[in-house]
Design a protein around this motif. Sequence first.
Motif, PDB file in Angstrom:
ATOM      1  N   ASP A   1     -39.460  19.653-128.113  1.00  0.00           N
ATOM      2  CA  ASP A   1     -38.429  18.651-127.834  1.00  0.00           C
ATOM      3  C   ASP A   1     -37.182  18.870-128.676  1.00  0.00           C
ATOM      4  O   ASP A   1     -36.092  18.468-128.291  1.00  0.00           O
ATOM      5  CB  ASP A   1     -38.983  17.231-128.023  1.00  0.00           C
TER       6      ASP A   1
ATOM      7  N   SER B   1     -28.378  23.053-117.094  1.00  0.00           N
ATOM      8  CA  SER B   1     -28.016  21.652-116.845  1.00  0.00           C
ATOM      9  C   SER B   1     -28.346  21.268-115.404  1.00  0.00           C
ATOM     10  O   SER B   1     -28.576  20.097-115.111  1.00  0.00           O
ATOM     11  CB  SER B   1     -26.547  21.396-117.177  1.00  0.00           C
TER      12      SER B   1
ATOM     13  N   ARG C   1     -33.991  21.420-112.261  1.00  0.00           N
ATOM     14  CA  ARG C   1     -34.878  20.268-112.059  1.00  0.00           C
ATOM     15  C   ARG C   1     -36.281  20.820-111.815  1.00  0.00           C
ATOM     16  O   ARG C   1     -36.439  21.839-111.150  1.00  0.00           O
ATOM     17  CB  ARG C   1     -34.454  19.436-110.831  1.00  0.00           C
TER      18      ARG C   1
ATOM     19  N   GLU D   1     -32.132  12.621-110.982  1.00  0.00           N
ATOM     20  CA  GLU D   1     -33.565  12.802-111.138  1.00  0.00           C
ATOM     21  C   GLU D   1     -34.241  11.867-110.137  1.00  0.00           C
ATOM     22  O   GLU D   1     -33.645  10.873-109.721  1.00  0.00           O
ATOM     23  CB  GLU D   1     -33.987  12.441-112.563  1.00  0.00           C
TER      24      GLU D   1
ATOM     25  N   GLN E   1     -35.566  16.284-114.979  1.00  0.00           N
ATOM     26  CA  GLN E   1     -34.942  17.302-115.814  1.00  0.00           C
ATOM     27  C   GLN E   1     -35.871  17.534-117.007  1.00  0.00           C
ATOM     28  O   GLN E   1     -36.402  16.563-117.570  1.00  0.00           O
ATOM     29  CB  GLN E   1     -33.576  16.833-116.320  1.00  0.00           C
TER      30      GLN E   1
ATOM     31  N   GLU F   1     -37.003  17.798-120.608  1.00  0.00           N
ATOM     32  CA  GLU F   1     -36.462  17.142-121.805  1.00  0.00           C
ATOM     33  C   GLU F   1     -35.607  18.129-122.605  1.00  0.00           C
ATOM     34  O   GLU F   1     -34.529  17.783-123.090  1.00  0.00           O
ATOM     35  CB  GLU F   1     -37.652  16.647-122.646  1.00  0.00           C
ATOM     36  N   ASP F   2     -36.080  19.377-122.694  1.00  0.00           N
ATOM     37  CA  ASP F   2     -35.346  20.349-123.520  1.00  0.00           C
ATOM     38  C   ASP F   2     -34.201  21.030-122.763  1.00  0.00           C
ATOM     39  O   ASP F   2     -33.562  21.927-123.282  1.00  0.00           O
ATOM     40  CB  ASP F   2     -36.303  21.372-124.153  1.00  0.00           C
ATOM     41  N   ASP F   3     -33.930  20.598-121.525  1.00  0.00           N
ATOM     42  CA  ASP F   3     -32.750  21.102-120.809  1.00  0.00           C
ATOM     43  C   ASP F   3     -31.550  20.180-120.992  1.00  0.00           C
ATOM     44  O   ASP F   3     -30.502  20.385-120.384  1.00  0.00           O
ATOM     45  CB  ASP F   3     -33.045  21.257-119.301  1.00  0.00           C
ATOM     46  N   ARG F   4     -31.703  19.122-121.824  1.00  0.00           N
ATOM     47  CA  ARG F   4     -30.553  18.252-122.085  1.00  0.00           C
ATOM     48  C   ARG F   4     -29.620  18.977-123.058  1.00  0.00           C
ATOM     49  O   ARG F   4     -30.073  19.793-123.866  1.00  0.00           O
ATOM     50  CB  ARG F   4     -31.018  16.896-122.615  1.00  0.00           C
ATOM     51  N   PRO F   5     -28.277  18.709-122.940  1.00  0.00           N
ATOM     52  CA  PRO F   5     -27.270  19.555-123.608  1.00  0.00           C
ATOM     53  C   PRO F   5     -27.495  19.817-125.097  1.00  0.00           C
ATOM     54  O   PRO F   5     -27.374  20.968-125.532  1.00  0.00           O
ATOM     55  CB  PRO F   5     -25.958  18.804-123.380  1.00  0.00           C
ATOM     56  N   GLU F   6     -27.856  18.813-125.900  1.00  0.00           N
ATOM     57  CA  GLU F   6     -27.988  19.038-127.355  1.00  0.00           C
ATOM     58  C   GLU F   6     -29.106  20.042-127.617  1.00  0.00           C
ATOM     59  O   GLU F   6     -28.991  20.912-128.490  1.00  0.00           O
ATOM     60  CB  GLU F   6     -28.360  17.766-128.130  1.00  0.00           C
ATOM     61  N   THR F   7     -30.206  19.893-126.874  1.00  0.00           N
ATOM     62  CA  THR F   7     -31.353  20.774-127.103  1.00  0.00           C
ATOM     63  C   THR F   7     -31.063  22.182-126.591  1.00  0.00           C
ATOM     64  O   THR F   7     -31.483  23.169-127.196  1.00  0.00           O
ATOM     65  CB  THR F   7     -32.608  20.187-126.434  1.00  0.00           C
TER      66      THR F   7
END
Length: 215
Positions: free
Chosen positions: A49, A120, A123, A142, A155, A157-163
């Motif tokens: 994560d 980004s 899916r 989603e 999506q 969880e680890d494909d969100r921009p910060e990660t």
Amino acid sequence: MGPPGAGKGTQGARLAEWLGVPRFSTGDMLREARRAGTELGERARRYMDAGELVPDEVILGLIDETLRGADASRGFILDGFPRTEAQAEGLGDVLERRGESLDAVVDLQVPEEELIRRLSARRVCPECGAVWSAEELESDEEGVPCPECSAGVEQREDDRPETVRRRLEVHRTQTAPVLAWYAASDVPVVTVPGTGPVSQVQRRLRERLTEGAGT
Ligand code: AMP
């Protein structure tokens, strides 16, 4: 090998089908362990994560166990492993014990802007595991139905921009050096551009992998 979003899973699955061999993806195995709620899954969760690598000894144990249990007699494809020099060395030991060696290391290359765009838009289906892009689904949302099985897509969880930013950095600092390590070894490193349609990348891969094999 290749950074997150390069197409390792997509291309690895097609290559495995073509060769008639199993594909072992450490990322898929860890996600499966999380879904099943095993101790391994729990241990891996916080690293995944955060976009960090799961510790080498955990990953090496997983690979060793997987190869022992699988029908790998015709060979296999490793997807997303090794990701550190310690893993590459550990893999070398496992293969030596098995009397095997690597035929090739594939480096799928994709520019960083394209990786960020792909990740980004990625899916996944929590039910059947299919992977889609928002373009294919014609929606960024989603929860739209998976075209394979109708479950709502998500999506990662680890494909969100910060990660994603952290995963790309981890790749640059910890995983890219493994390629140099292999380049200095006897194992052929096959560099293939991972941009363009999936089928075209797959064609390039097959061409490059058969070139040296004399088939
Ligand atoms: P992937 O699906 O290959 O992008 O992997 C997802 C996540 O699982 C990574 O960001 C890591 O946290 C973990 N992971 C997968 N493979 C490895 C590996 N070989 N070594 C360490 N961590 C891994």
